[in-house]
Design a protein around this motif. Structure first.
Motif, PDB file in Angstrom:
ATOM      1  N   LEU A 269     -56.834 -27.970 -14.143  1.00 23.49           N
ATOM      2  CA  LEU A 269     -57.409 -27.935 -12.794  1.00 23.49           C
ATOM      3  C   LEU A 269     -56.770 -26.855 -11.930  1.00 23.49           C
ATOM      4  O   LEU A 269     -57.034 -26.760 -10.740  1.00 23.49           O
ATOM      5  CB  LEU A 269     -57.250 -29.310 -12.116  1.00 23.49           C
ATOM      6  CG  LEU A 269     -58.075 -30.449 -12.743  1.00 23.49           C
ATOM      7  CD1 LEU A 269     -57.680 -31.791 -12.127  1.00 23.49           C
ATOM      8  CD2 LEU A 269     -59.577 -30.204 -12.552  1.00 23.49           C
ATOM      9  N   GLY A 270     -55.910 -26.055 -12.535  1.00 20.77           N
ATOM     10  CA  GLY A 270     -55.342 -24.920 -11.806  1.00 20.77           C
ATOM     11  C   GLY A 270     -54.156 -25.273 -10.932  1.00 20.77           C
ATOM     12  O   GLY A 270     -53.773 -24.500 -10.056  1.00 20.77           O
ATOM     13  N   VAL A 271     -53.569 -26.448 -11.157  1.00 17.17           N
ATOM     14  CA  VAL A 271     -52.365 -26.798 -10.402  1.00 17.17           C
ATOM     15  C   VAL A 271     -51.187 -26.040 -11.016  1.00 17.17           C
ATOM     16  O   VAL A 271     -50.978 -26.083 -12.232  1.00 17.17           O
ATOM     17  CB  VAL A 271     -52.086 -28.320 -10.447  1.00 17.17           C
ATOM     18  CG1 VAL A 271     -50.877 -28.656  -9.582  1.00 17.17           C
ATOM     19  CG2 VAL A 271     -53.306 -29.100  -9.991  1.00 17.17           C
ATOM     20  N   GLU A 272     -50.459 -25.321 -10.193  1.00 22.03           N
ATOM     21  CA  GLU A 272     -49.331 -24.540 -10.700  1.00 22.03           C
ATOM     22  C   GLU A 272     -48.159 -25.460 -11.027  1.00 22.03           C
ATOM     23  O   GLU A 272     -47.683 -26.211 -10.166  1.00 22.03           O
ATOM     24  CB  GLU A 272     -48.892 -23.507  -9.650  1.00 22.03           C
ATOM     25  CG  GLU A 272     -47.767 -22.607 -10.139  1.00 22.03           C
ATOM     26  CD  GLU A 272     -47.188 -21.733  -9.021  1.00 22.03           C
ATOM     27  OE1 GLU A 272     -46.118 -21.142  -9.257  1.00 22.03           O
ATOM     28  OE2 GLU A 272     -47.796 -21.660  -7.941  1.00 22.03           O
ATOM     29  N   LYS A 273     -47.706 -25.415 -12.279  1.00 19.57           N
ATOM     30  CA  LYS A 273     -46.557 -26.229 -12.683  1.00 19.57           C
ATOM     31  C   LYS A 273     -45.290 -25.551 -12.169  1.00 19.57           C
ATOM     32  O   LYS A 273     -45.037 -24.390 -12.496  1.00 19.57           O
ATOM     33  CB  LYS A 273     -46.507 -26.357 -14.204  1.00 19.57           C
ATOM     34  CG  LYS A 273     -45.330 -27.183 -14.687  1.00 19.57           C
ATOM     35  CD  LYS A 273     -45.361 -27.370 -16.190  1.00 19.57           C
ATOM     36  CE  LYS A 273     -44.677 -26.188 -16.879  1.00 19.57           C
ATOM     37  NZ  LYS A 273     -44.570 -26.380 -18.342  1.00 19.57           N
ATOM     38  N   LEU A 274     -44.489 -26.281 -11.403  1.00 27.43           N
ATOM     39  CA  LEU A 274     -43.223 -25.722 -10.926  1.00 27.43           C
ATOM     40  C   LEU A 274     -42.071 -26.181 -11.807  1.00 27.43           C
ATOM     41  O   LEU A 274     -41.095 -25.471 -11.972  1.00 27.43           O
ATOM     42  CB  LEU A 274     -43.014 -26.063  -9.453  1.00 27.43           C
ATOM     43  CG  LEU A 274     -44.068 -25.383  -8.549  1.00 27.43           C
ATOM     44  CD1 LEU A 274     -44.110 -25.991  -7.166  1.00 27.43           C
ATOM     45  CD2 LEU A 274     -43.818 -23.876  -8.465  1.00 27.43           C
ATOM     46  N   PHE A 275     -42.185 -27.363 -12.361  1.00 23.78           N
ATOM     47  CA  PHE A 275     -41.317 -27.774 -13.473  1.00 23.78           C
ATOM     48  C   PHE A 275     -41.881 -29.005 -14.155  1.00 23.78           C
ATOM     49  O   PHE A 275     -42.706 -29.728 -13.581  1.00 23.78           O
ATOM     50  CB  PHE A 275     -39.853 -27.997 -13.048  1.00 23.78           C
ATOM     51  CG  PHE A 275     -39.622 -29.094 -12.036  1.00 23.78           C
ATOM     52  CD1 PHE A 275     -39.680 -30.437 -12.403  1.00 23.78           C
ATOM     53  CD2 PHE A 275     -39.323 -28.782 -10.719  1.00 23.78           C
ATOM     54  CE1 PHE A 275     -39.446 -31.441 -11.480  1.00 23.78           C
ATOM     55  CE2 PHE A 275     -39.098 -29.788  -9.773  1.00 23.78           C
ATOM     56  CZ  PHE A 275     -39.162 -31.121 -10.170  1.00 23.78           C
ATOM     57  N   HIS A 276     -41.453 -29.235 -15.377  1.00 28.05           N
ATOM     58  CA  HIS A 276     -41.766 -30.455 -16.108  1.00 28.05           C
ATOM     59  C   HIS A 276     -40.514 -30.850 -16.863  1.00 28.05           C
ATOM     60  O   HIS A 276     -39.958 -30.027 -17.574  1.00 28.05           O
ATOM     61  CB  HIS A 276     -42.924 -30.226 -17.084  1.00 28.05           C
ATOM     62  CG  HIS A 276     -43.410 -31.493 -17.752  1.00 28.05           C
ATOM     63  ND1 HIS A 276     -44.204 -31.488 -18.861  1.00 28.05           N
ATOM     64  CD2 HIS A 276     -43.212 -32.806 -17.444  1.00 28.05           C
ATOM     65  CE1 HIS A 276     -44.488 -32.732 -19.233  1.00 28.05           C
ATOM     66  NE2 HIS A 276     -43.886 -33.554 -18.390  1.00 28.05           N
ATOM     67  N   GLN A 277     -40.073 -32.047 -16.659  1.00 23.84           N
ATOM     68  CA  GLN A 277     -38.897 -32.638 -17.295  1.00 23.84           C
ATOM     69  C   GLN A 277     -37.586 -32.239 -16.589  1.00 23.84           C
ATOM     70  O   GLN A 277     -37.303 -31.061 -16.390  1.00 23.84           O
ATOM     71  CB  GLN A 277     -38.792 -32.279 -18.772  1.00 23.84           C
ATOM     72  CG  GLN A 277     -39.951 -32.888 -19.570  1.00 23.84           C
ATOM     73  CD  GLN A 277     -39.673 -32.902 -21.055  1.00 23.84           C
ATOM     74  OE1 GLN A 277     -39.034 -31.998 -21.596  1.00 23.84           O
ATOM     75  NE2 GLN A 277     -40.144 -33.929 -21.723  1.00 23.84           N
ATOM     76  N   VAL A 278     -36.841 -33.259 -16.259  1.00 21.43           N
ATOM     77  CA  VAL A 278     -35.567 -33.089 -15.569  1.00 21.43           C
ATOM     78  C   VAL A 278     -34.490 -33.790 -16.391  1.00 21.43           C
ATOM     79  O   VAL A 278     -34.721 -34.884 -16.917  1.00 21.43           O
ATOM     80  CB  VAL A 278     -35.627 -33.679 -14.148  1.00 21.43           C
ATOM     81  CG1 VAL A 278     -34.317 -33.459 -13.408  1.00 21.43           C
ATOM     82  CG2 VAL A 278     -36.786 -33.071 -13.366  1.00 21.43           C
ATOM     83  N   ALA A 279     -33.338 -33.148 -16.493  1.00 19.93           N
ATOM     84  CA  ALA A 279     -32.240 -33.702 -17.311  1.00 19.93           C
ATOM     85  C   ALA A 279     -31.597 -34.880 -16.589  1.00 19.93           C
ATOM     86  O   ALA A 279     -30.497 -34.786 -16.053  1.00 19.93           O
ATOM     87  CB  ALA A 279     -31.215 -32.615 -17.600  1.00 19.93           C
ATOM     88  N   GLN A 280     -32.293 -35.981 -16.588  1.00 15.70           N
ATOM     89  CA  GLN A 280     -31.800 -37.170 -15.902  1.00 15.70           C
ATOM     90  C   GLN A 280     -32.315 -38.417 -16.606  1.00 15.70           C
ATOM     91  O   GLN A 280     -33.294 -38.358 -17.356  1.00 15.70           O
ATOM     92  CB  GLN A 280     -32.262 -37.178 -14.444  1.00 15.70           C
ATOM     93  CG  GLN A 280     -33.772 -37.377 -14.274  1.00 15.70           C
ATOM     94  CD  GLN A 280     -34.197 -37.536 -12.830  1.00 15.70           C
ATOM     95  OE1 GLN A 280     -33.964 -36.663 -12.009  1.00 15.70           O
ATOM     96  NE2 GLN A 280     -34.803 -38.664 -12.508  1.00 15.70           N
ATOM     97  N   ARG A 281     -31.644 -39.543 -16.358  1.00 15.12           N
ATOM     98  CA  ARG A 281     -32.151 -40.831 -16.822  1.00 15.12           C
ATOM     99  C   ARG A 281     -31.955 -41.844 -15.732  1.00 15.12           C
ATOM    100  O   ARG A 281     -30.874 -41.920 -15.192  1.00 15.12           O
ATOM    101  CB  ARG A 281     -31.428 -41.302 -18.095  1.00 15.12           C
ATOM    102  CG  ARG A 281     -32.039 -42.605 -18.629  1.00 15.12           C
ATOM    103  CD  ARG A 281     -31.449 -43.042 -19.932  1.00 15.12           C
ATOM    104  NE  ARG A 281     -31.627 -42.058 -21.003  1.00 15.12           N
ATOM    105  CZ  ARG A 281     -30.999 -42.114 -22.190  1.00 15.12           C
ATOM    106  NH1 ARG A 281     -30.157 -43.126 -22.425  1.00 15.12           N
ATOM    107  NH2 ARG A 281     -31.192 -41.192 -23.082  1.00 15.12           N
ATOM    108  N   PRO A 282     -32.924 -42.679 -15.383  1.00 14.04           N
ATOM    109  CA  PRO A 282     -34.297 -42.558 -15.874  1.00 14.04           C
ATOM    110  C   PRO A 282     -35.039 -41.475 -15.105  1.00 14.04           C
ATOM    111  O   PRO A 282     -34.529 -40.952 -14.133  1.00 14.04           O
ATOM    112  CB  PRO A 282     -34.864 -43.942 -15.563  1.00 14.04           C
ATOM    113  CG  PRO A 282     -34.115 -44.412 -14.359  1.00 14.04           C
ATOM    114  CD  PRO A 282     -32.743 -43.820 -14.467  1.00 14.04           C
ATOM    115  N   GLY A 283     -36.238 -41.154 -15.580  1.00 16.10           N
ATOM    116  CA  GLY A 283     -37.089 -40.231 -14.839  1.00 16.10           C
ATOM    117  C   GLY A 283     -37.259 -38.868 -15.472  1.00 16.10           C
ATOM    118  O   GLY A 283     -37.801 -37.952 -14.848  1.00 16.10           O
ATOM    119  N   LYS A 284     -36.827 -38.706 -16.716  1.00 16.31           N
ATOM    120  CA  LYS A 284     -36.871 -37.398 -17.360  1.00 16.31           C
ATOM    121  C   LYS A 284     -38.245 -36.727 -17.357  1.00 16.31           C
ATOM    122  O   LYS A 284     -38.336 -35.521 -17.124  1.00 16.31           O
ATOM    123  CB  LYS A 284     -36.340 -37.508 -18.799  1.00 16.31           C
ATOM    124  CG  LYS A 284     -35.990 -36.163 -19.416  1.00 16.31           C
ATOM    125  CD  LYS A 284     -35.395 -36.304 -20.801  1.00 16.31           C
ATOM    126  CE  LYS A 284     -36.499 -36.360 -21.848  1.00 16.31           C
ATOM    127  NZ  LYS A 284     -36.001 -36.315 -23.227  1.00 16.31           N
TER     128      LYS A 284
END
Lengths: 405, 405
Positions: A269-284
């Motif tokens: 849909l053209g949404v610009e990804k600024l990040f995917h996945q964060v080095a954390q738990r929980p919530g990676k």
């Protein structure tokens, strides 16, 4: 995968640019003022009597006069009257205009009432009378045209009182972003339903609605099935530049699973990804991006504790920075009460119960059953943020905490 | 005249007795639960997969099997299927029911996908697999019927999530008292009016409305002229046992002035006086009583700063004690930053600006122009409570403070 610090940095570089909107005064509490509030006349607007008693001409005191004939009474809300003689007084009530020809007010407590030949007098007790006492002088608080409240002030009940006093029945304030909360997952049924064995009720939606309400934010809610075509069609509407929504909170569908269509659909849909996945738990699996029309998309992992951590760690500070320009990134600190270990090289958000002891804030770990165990949140008050580069955390050490209660 | 401590004591002996009322879930945030929330089934309700990957029978690991033929995929929201052989696996997604015949989940990150003769296999990387890993077992968080949230809990977003999960679309909570805010004084005109020279706009009403909204309380507002007969007739309605109001906040008309009819009218209407006048500045004329039907009447002095002090010093703790059984009488303390003197034997509520320095809360006096100078409240954050029995207050000494911002 980026670090939690990098994720915060990227999010903070994409604040919501709030336009000024005009809002009725009683709807402005807690919002950010986008105009100056000025005094429309002097404050107070007249020499104002501040005690119930009598108004006199102070020259009488200098001349040793101590008993005053009462000419009349002047109440609050009356036009000022004129004192006709230095030997006289005018009874005055708190809030009244100081009568013409008077400059000093003596309160009833310092007077004795006397009647002589059917006439009423007030006699001064043995007290000192100061020139101009008990008079709140015109313009002594603020002059007409003076700025009383600066733009960018967060509006409390004190600002509302002042706005009312200067006749502002509406104020220009920062527009609030409107949120869309979108859950997805075929296992989720509505709160009123009786789930089948393999189903559970939606709870993230309500958690986020409540957490937003805490911040006086409004949201509409949507639920999408695990069907890529339907997700794409519905999200296209919600994300369109013409939709009413400024911020989109998705929960679920962002992991590596075969039904986790959200990242793919957002990119389609053209949404610009600024990040995917964060080095954390929980919530990676957290995904963050923005549309061309600058609508922000927080795609949060669907496990309830993950959703909750990501919301409080990222969305709340983003919102506060957007609206209040507050540097709420400096988290308060709490003292770990028990040793704790966490091996993976991830920022760990430890569920803790907070309590005060000897004026110190202590955090007791209450681990629970992982990111699906949202009942464990009931026992806790927040998350202690344990840095990725450490493994052993000792009782007595201080760490930042994020409070949700 | 009684002391501020006695006034607090008397007020705290007359709490609002809140009945339980049933309220829609999304209206319960910040309210007090008056029922227990129990698990309507086990939490989780089934053995729940917590990672995207494959489900296997752990005996395979014991026997050294490391490549698994994929029988099918089982998504979240599907009825569980059955594994037919120890050499096989079922692909599973987070939130799915653990398939029958499996007990352990291996996440994709620990697997390599292989295709042999058109068939799909997952091959285990060189990682340790633990028995029952990545499975959130049925009932491991809570058992069906177990109390999840105790009665008397203050409802946060975590409680709302749990209530939704167990199917409670409405909750029994403590009824909120409904407030009537009544201003009086002939000098007061409406916010939209242009006041004449001797008039000012009403501001106390808006200040109290906003301060109540901060506490999520609702109020209706009234304005009465300085006319005893009208005040008596209108108050009779508002105070009647049949009226909808639980708490009446009056501002103004409680001093010694000739137009201060409020105490007399309240007594005429059978409102029991519990005290009148408190040894404090500002706010001395404060009157407190109750009707036979236990409606509480706080008749606050009309000077804006006095109104504000009395509201925050007496009404707020009364409300918190009534609803939350919280002992909010233990005020936090702040350090006086400059010497200050106040001679009269009255508790003095000093307007202060708060700031943190070296993790200590400091209070800088900002005196302003007395109890009529409400613009001064804009500069401040709260009131430092200086005890009546002292006259000289030294920089560095600690005193309780009441924060309004």
């Amino acid at each position: 995968m980026i670090s939690s610090e990098e994720a915060t940095q990227i999010i903070q570089q994409h604040l919501f640019l709030s336009k000024p909107v005009e809002v009725k005064l009683m709807k402005t509490l807690g919002r950010v003022l986008r105009e100056e509030i000025r005094a429309d006349r002097d404050l107070p607007p007249y020499d104002r009597v501040t005690m119930d008693g009598i108004a006199i001409d102070y020259q009488a005191i200098n001349k040793g006069i101590s008993s005053f004939f009462v000419e009349r009474t002047q109440f609050a809300g009356m036009l000022p009257t004129q004192l006709s003689s230095m030997n006289h007084c005018i009874e005055v009530m708190t809030g009244a205009v100081l009568p013409i020809g008077t400059d000093t007010v003596i309160r009833y407590e310092d007077l004795e009432k006397e009647e002589k030949e059917g006439k009423v007098y007030f006699k001064l007790k043995n007290v000192e009378v100061k020139y101009q006492q008990n008079v709140h002088h015109q313009g002594s608080d603020s002059k007409e045209g003076e700025i009383l409240v600066q733009s960018s002030t967060k509006i409390s009940s004190a600002e509302i009182a002042v706005a009312a006093a200067v006749g502002k029945s509406a104020l220009w304030v920062s527009q609030k972003p409107l949120f869309a909360i979108i859950s997805n997952g075929d296992e989720l049924v509505d709160i009123e339903s009786t789930p089948l064995m393999h189903q559970i009720r939606r709870s993230n939606t309500y958690m986020l609605l409540a957490a937003l309400e805490n911040l006086r934010m409004k949201a509409d809610t949507f639920h999408l099935p695990d069907n890529k075509a339907i997700i794409e069609r519905k999200l296209a509407n919600i994300l369109s530049p013409k939709s009413v929504f400024d911020v989109i909170l998705l929960t679920g569908g962002v992991s590596a699973g075969k039904a986790d269509f959200v990242p793919q659909v957002l990119e389609n849909l053209g949404v610009e990804k600024l990040f995917h996945q964060v080095a954390q738990r929980p919530g990676k699996p957290f995904w963050f991006g923005k549309t061309k029309a600058n609508k922000m998309v927080f795609a949060l992992p669907g496990n309830p504790v993950s959703t909750f951590v990501c919301f409080h760690k990222y969305v709340v500070p983003w919102l506060k920075a957007s609206l209040f320009e507050s540097n709420s990134l400096d988290l308060p600190q709490a003292i770990l009460k028990e040793d704790f270990s966490f091996k993976p090289s991830l920022t760990y958000f430890l569920q803790v119960k907070l309590n005060y002891e000897n004026q110190q804030l202590l955090a007791t770990p209450i681990e629970g059953g992982g990111s699906g165990d949202f009942a464990n949140l009931l026992e806790c008050d927040g998350f202690l943020e344990l840095p990725a580069e450490k493994t052993h955390f000792k009782a007595g050490e201080k760490y930042p905490f994020i409070r949700y209660r």
